[in-house]
Design an enzyme around this catalytic site. Structure first.
Site, PDB file in Angstrom:
ATOM      1  N   GLU A 118     -10.359  13.424  14.979  1.00 44.80           N
ATOM      2  CA  GLU A 118      -9.786  13.772  13.672  1.00 44.80           C
ATOM      3  C   GLU A 118     -10.574  14.947  13.096  1.00 44.80           C
ATOM      4  O   GLU A 118     -11.382  15.570  13.803  1.00 44.80           O
ATOM      5  CB  GLU A 118      -9.826  12.574  12.701  1.00 44.80           C
ATOM      6  CG  GLU A 118      -8.787  11.499  12.990  1.00 44.80           C
ATOM      7  CD  GLU A 118      -8.510  10.583  11.798  1.00 44.80           C
ATOM      8  OE1 GLU A 118      -8.996  10.846  10.681  1.00 44.80           O
ATOM      9  OE2 GLU A 118      -7.795   9.571  12.000  1.00 44.80           O
ATOM     10  N   ASP A 148      -6.297   4.640   9.917  1.00 42.40           N
ATOM     11  CA  ASP A 148      -7.699   4.774   9.518  1.00 42.40           C
ATOM     12  C   ASP A 148      -8.200   3.538   8.775  1.00 42.40           C
ATOM     13  O   ASP A 148      -9.399   3.291   8.687  1.00 42.40           O
ATOM     14  CB  ASP A 148      -7.876   5.979   8.579  1.00 42.40           C
ATOM     15  CG  ASP A 148      -7.583   7.281   9.276  1.00 42.40           C
ATOM     16  OD1 ASP A 148      -7.592   7.308  10.518  1.00 42.40           O
ATOM     17  OD2 ASP A 148      -7.343   8.282   8.570  1.00 42.40           O
ATOM     18  N   HIS A 171       0.802  -1.219   0.000  1.00 40.63           N
ATOM     19  CA  HIS A 171       0.000   0.000   0.000  1.00 40.63           C
ATOM     20  C   HIS A 171       0.832   1.263   0.000  1.00 40.63           C
ATOM     21  O   HIS A 171       0.349   2.345   0.316  1.00 40.63           O
ATOM     22  CB  HIS A 171      -1.005  -0.035   1.153  1.00 40.63           C
ATOM     23  CG  HIS A 171      -2.241  -0.787   0.756  1.00 40.63           C
ATOM     24  ND1 HIS A 171      -2.168  -1.931   0.003  1.00 40.63           N
ATOM     25  CD2 HIS A 171      -3.549  -0.558   0.952  1.00 40.63           C
ATOM     26  CE1 HIS A 171      -3.404  -2.369  -0.227  1.00 40.63           C
ATOM     27  NE2 HIS A 171      -4.261  -1.557   0.336  1.00 40.63           N
TER      28      HIS A 171
END
Ligand SMILES: Cc1cc2nc3c(=O)[nH]c(=O)nc-3n(C[C@H](O)[C@H](O)[C@H](O)COP(=O)(O)OP(=O)(O)OC[C@H]3O[C@@H](n4cnc5c(N)ncnc54)[C@H](O)[C@@H]3O)c2cc1C
Ligand SMILES: *[C@@H]1O[C@H](CO)[C@@H](O)[C@H](O)[C@H]1NC(C)=O
Ligand SMILES: *[C@@H]1O[C@H](CO)[C@@H](O)[C@H](O)[C@H]1NC(C)=O
Ligand SMILES: *[C@@H]1O[C@H](CO)[C@@H](O)[C@H](O)[C@H]1NC(C)=O
Ligand SMILES: *[C@@H]1O[C@H](CO)[C@@H](O)[C@H](O)[C@H]1NC(C)=O
Ligand SMILES: *[C@@H]1O[C@H](CO)[C@@H](O)[C@H](O)[C@H]1NC(C)=O
Length: 524
Positions: free
Chosen positions: A273, A162, A100
């Site tokens: 956040e 996340d 990723h």
């Protein structure tokens, strides 16, 4: 000599170097030499294109081989083999977690990619007695599986990203930052022990008390000092449920002051956040018509009606029997905030549903063919003292909309980041993570805007602004192409970083895709 001639000489010299590298890199003996190694896993020499892809979808370097290891000793045998070839071989080794990365960081041009997920599902052990419960997992384990395993014991890790389909070794090589970091620090602040294969092919256990220099070096170390094969992760009792809230602001100062107030409180939310919504129209009804409480996910699709809005996102953990207390605490906290009163979105979901929320978006984007496309992401850490300057310039001037992807923005406290680790952060008590998470879908017609070129141009305008205005910004998931830039990224920490490289991976075999150190040229 005329400068013209010397230019030509330089070019010829570079060509010679490249040819020599290419000759070494495509060494035809790589397969037979590797096959002769006694490993429990196996190599793949043919179908290697999967290791030349990543989430960024912009860099594609083919390796010579993929190793599917069965154990840390398999990885050690391969690294030791490459180490013994000495500096004359151009071979390198890259661990690939879940691929990723954004710019080829887990790739190894012509080298060997270690498919860390092959170590998944190995022995996972949860230790739940005593003061500090933990779980021992493989470095190739995905966080979603770490969650499922620890929940069986009523426990869960404290600090998250996340998105959970990332590998333990991959996020620990960066930092691992999410809405819990203000309290627990990043994931690298929540690790007790690592097992690492160094660049010499040696397996070493390390912790704050044993081989501590390697332990801290590897945390946030961009894969430069060793391959993390096991990690001992701190756990806490897991809540069953989460109250999930989003509220909107039109005033940046009120938004950031509220965020900073919340992260400084002792009794506060469990996750904090925020994100910017710039100039989005026509997606929901006009925001001024008042809302009934709605699903927080709706807030992200909010119509900002040509303006910039800021969404503060918070959660409070609870167990069903404590719903009443949780509600009182939430009400008390919300009463101190200055959001637009009609814009409160809230719901109650299970802890797993909340933590795994991005996976829902992933499935949707995948079904629309919008997942495996270029992602020109830019992640910055901005000192608190300059966040207003930064916002004034970037939101509205450089960026005129946020339709290409979310723009996260939230503060964390430096005191939760251990300065012995390798991660580089701004030199200020509070700094903001600002993440521009753009997607660049292919054009659907020739007259469409080239979204990739456009996003890259915006990124470079943002970076240029930070440089010119002396923002004191540091990149998170940093990407640079010259050692000059890396030195400036590390600043005073460069010396320590390069000393550690010399100690643990002196031939620069590991994680070549970060492009910090380069394996010595064949004749040196
Ligand atoms: C959808 C999405 C959401 C994200 N959200 C967050 C977030 O909220 N917070 C956050 O902090 N980050 C986030 N990230 C970024 C993420 O942390 C990085 O992509 C990171 O690289 C982890 O991905 P990976 O496990 O696939 O690692 P890879 O991309 O495979 O590897 C990353 C680097 O680490 C090295 N590496 C991999 N495994 C090991 C190992 N076991 N030992 C040593 N080195 C290793 C690789 O060689 C490479 O250099 C997100 C990424 C995506 C795609
Ligand atoms: C590292 O520690 C674990 C137990 O914590 C042990 O099983 C393993 O053998 C150790 N590895 C080395 C190389 O000492
Ligand atoms: C910011 O908060 C103050 C104090 O609550 C309020 O008076 C002001 O209207 C808010 N500003 C905006 C633009 O919402
Ligand atoms: C940051 O953490 C330190 C140490 O715990 C604390 O003294 C300080 O008040 C915190 N700052 C903010 C803005 O939360
Ligand atoms: C909003 O977007 C439109 C077109 O996309 C653009 O013309 C306008 O300038 C933008 N407004 C702001 C405030 O950025
Ligand atoms: C790290 O932090 C400690 C205390 O928090 C401080 O004493 C030390 O000087 C710092 N080290 C570096 C290298 O900044």
């Amino acid at each position: 000599m005329h400068s013209h001639d010397s230019n030509l000489l330089v070019k010829l010299f570079l060509l010679l170097i490249l040819t020599l590298i290419a000759m070494h890199v495509s060494d035809p003996d790589v397969p037979s030499a590797l096959q002769a190694l006694a490993v429990d896993g196996h190599f793949n020499f043919h179908d290697v294109s999967s290791a030349a892809r990543d989430f960024g979808h912009r860099y594609h370097f083919q390796p010579s081989a993929i190793l599917h290891p069965r154990s840390a000793s398999d990885i050690a045998a391969v690294v030791k083999h490459v180490f013994r070839l000495g500096p004359r071989s151009g071979l390198t080794v890259a661990a690939r977690g879940h691929g990723h990365s954004l710019q080829g960081q887990a790739q190894a041009p012509g080298g060997i990619v270690v498919h860390m997920e092959s170590l998944r599902g190995g022995e996972t052990r949860v230790e739940h007695r005593g003061e500090s419960p933990y779980v021992d997992v493989s470095g190739g384990e995905l966080w979603i599986d770490v969650l499922h395993e620890s929940l069986k014991h009523g426990l869960a890790p404290k600090s998250w990203t996340d998105y959970l389909h990332l590998s333990v070794g991959g996020t620990l090589s960066n930092a691992g930052v999410s809405g819990q970091a203000f309290r627990h620090g990043p994931q690298i602040s929540n690790v007790y022990q690592l097992e690492i294969v160094t660049g010499k092919g040696v397996v070493v256990n390390c912790s704050a008390t044993e081989n501590s220099d390697l332990f801290y070096g590897a945390l946030g170390g961009l894969g430069q000092f060793g391959i993390i094969t096991r990690a001992r992760i701190a756990l806490e009792p897991a809540p069953k449920m989460v109250k999930w809230i989003r509220v909107l602001y039109s005033d940046f100062t009120n938004f950031t002051e509220d965020q900073e107030m919340l992260i400084s409180l002792k009794k506060t939310f469990d996750y904090i956040e925020g994100f910017a919504i710039i100039n989005r129209t026509g997606l929901l009804n006009n925001w001024r018509s008042s809302f009934k409480p709605q699903d927080p996910a709706q807030a992200g699709r909010f119509d900002s009606d040509g303006r910039t809005l800021f969404c503060l996102e918070m959660t409070k953990n609870f167990n069903p029997e404590e719903t009443h207390i949780m509600e009182q605490e939430v009400e008390e906290l919300l009463s101190r905030l200055r959001y637009i009163p009609s814009t409160m979105f809230q719901s109650e979901v299970t802890y797993t549903e909340f933590l795994n929320r991005v996976h829902v978006s992933e499935m949707k984007l995948r079904s629309e063919g919008l997942w495996e496309i270029p992602h020109p992401w830019l992640n910055l850490l901005i000192p608190r003292s300059r966040i207003h300057d930064f916002a004034r310039e970037v939101f509205g001037k450089i960026l005129t909309d946020s339709s290409n992807g979310p723009i996260l923005l939230y503060p964390v406290n430096k005191s939760k980041w251990d300065n012995r680790t390798s991660v580089v952060i701004p030199d200020e008590e509070v700094f903001y993570l600002v993440a521009f998470l753009s997607s660049a879908p292919a054009k659907s017609s020739p007259s469409d805007r080239d979204t990739l070129a456009h996003a890259l141009k915006q990124n470079s305008r943002i970076l240029n602004y930070c440089g010119k205005a002396g923002i004191g910004m540091k990149q998170y998931l940093p990407h640079y192409t010259t050692q000059e830039e890396w030195r400036s990224h590390f600043g005073a920490r460069w010396e320590k970083f390069s000393q550690r490289k010399e100690a643990y991976d002196p031939l620069a075999i590991l994680a070549p895709g970060q492009r910090i150190f380069h394996k010595a040229l064949p004749w040196s």
